[in-house]
Motif scaffolding. Structure first.
Motif, short mmCIF file in Angstrom:
data_model
loop_
_atom_site.label_atom_id
_atom_site.label_comp_id
_atom_site.label_asym_id
_atom_site.label_seq_id
_atom_site.Cartn_x
_atom_site.Cartn_y
_atom_site.Cartn_z
N VAL A 285 2.72 -2.80 -15.56
CA VAL A 285 3.40 -2.27 -16.74
C VAL A 285 4.23 -1.03 -16.44
O VAL A 285 5.20 -0.77 -17.14
N THR A 286 3.87 -0.27 -15.43
CA THR A 286 4.63 0.94 -15.12
C THR A 286 5.74 0.68 -14.10
O THR A 286 6.65 1.50 -13.97
N TRP B 162 2.77 1.20 -23.64
CA TRP B 162 2.91 0.31 -22.48
C TRP B 162 2.94 -1.17 -22.85
O TRP B 162 3.06 -2.02 -21.98
N LYS C 106 3.31 9.00 -20.67
CA LYS C 106 3.64 7.91 -19.75
C LYS C 106 3.69 8.40 -18.30
O LYS C 106 3.22 7.71 -17.39
N ARG D 272 -1.88 -1.54 -14.37
CA ARG D 272 -1.06 -0.32 -14.41
C ARG D 272 0.23 -0.51 -13.62
O ARG D 272 1.31 -0.15 -14.08
N GLU E 227 -5.98 3.43 -21.38
CA GLU E 227 -5.26 2.16 -21.57
C GLU E 227 -6.08 0.92 -21.23
O GLU E 227 -5.83 -0.14 -21.78
#
Length: 188
Positions: free
Chosen positions: A100-101, A135, A25, A97, A39
């Motif tokens: 989700v992060t 994720w 991650k 990205r 991903e």
């Protein structure tokens, strides 16, 4: 330790962070090309499901994004480009990205014409639905003009194609990311 996450209407259990998962991650957070390769799922030129493998222009763009981030500068780009090299696909992957992060990320995608809305919505939806369990997020709203996630992130889709649609674009949220597509073709 386990925790529950919503994926669509189904609750699933995932194991809490192992050192390997934590390292994976972190690498996804730190290295956009790594995240994209592992991903981001796209439909390739043959119509097949595939990982996003950067072509030469996409690699250059990813390096430019990384340079801005490493310098702790905002990621601001105006791209005058040749068509069909995958810029919108790469920007979509980068936005996914971020969503989700970094929970609570708000994205506004303004497209040049209403006809472009369904293809952008499908691209975001495909990438979000095909994330690995590391994720995966649930959808709170999934419509043609908004995808809202259970981590508080969302992407709103608007068109600059008419005076009526352009007038109200971007007035309901405080957005963190703007993807303005095909600006030279905006009618209003």
């Amino acid at each position: 330790m386990k925790y529950r996450a919503r994926v669509g209407a189904v609750a699933v259990e995932r194991s809490a962070a192992t050192p390997e998962l934590a390292a994976y991650k972190q690498r996804c957070r730190d290295e956009f090309p790594f995240f994209a390769k592992h991903e981001a799922r796209i439909v390739d030129a043959n119509g097949d499901d595939a990982a996003l493998a950067f072509n030469a222009p996409q690699r250059r763009f990813a390096l430019a994004i990384r340079a801005r981030q490493q310098a702790l500068k905002p990621v601001l780009f105006v791209i005058a480009k040749a068509r069909q090299w995958g810029c919108s696909t790469e920007v979509t992957a980068w936005n996914v990205r971020q969503m989700v992060t970094r929970p609570e990320t708000k994205v506004l995608a303004i497209l040049h014409h209403d006809d472009a809305l369904p293809s952008f919505t499908r691209m975001y939806r495909k990438m979000l639905l095909n994330l690995s369990p590391a994720w995966r997020v649930g959808f709170v709203t999934d419509s043609e003009d908004c995808i809202a996630l259970d981590n508080g992130s969302l992407v709103d889709f608007r068109s600059a194609g008419s005076k009526a649609s352009a007038k109200g674009t971007g007035r309901s949220q405080t957005y963190h990311i703007l993807h303005a597509s095909e600006v030279p073709f905006w009618q209003d």
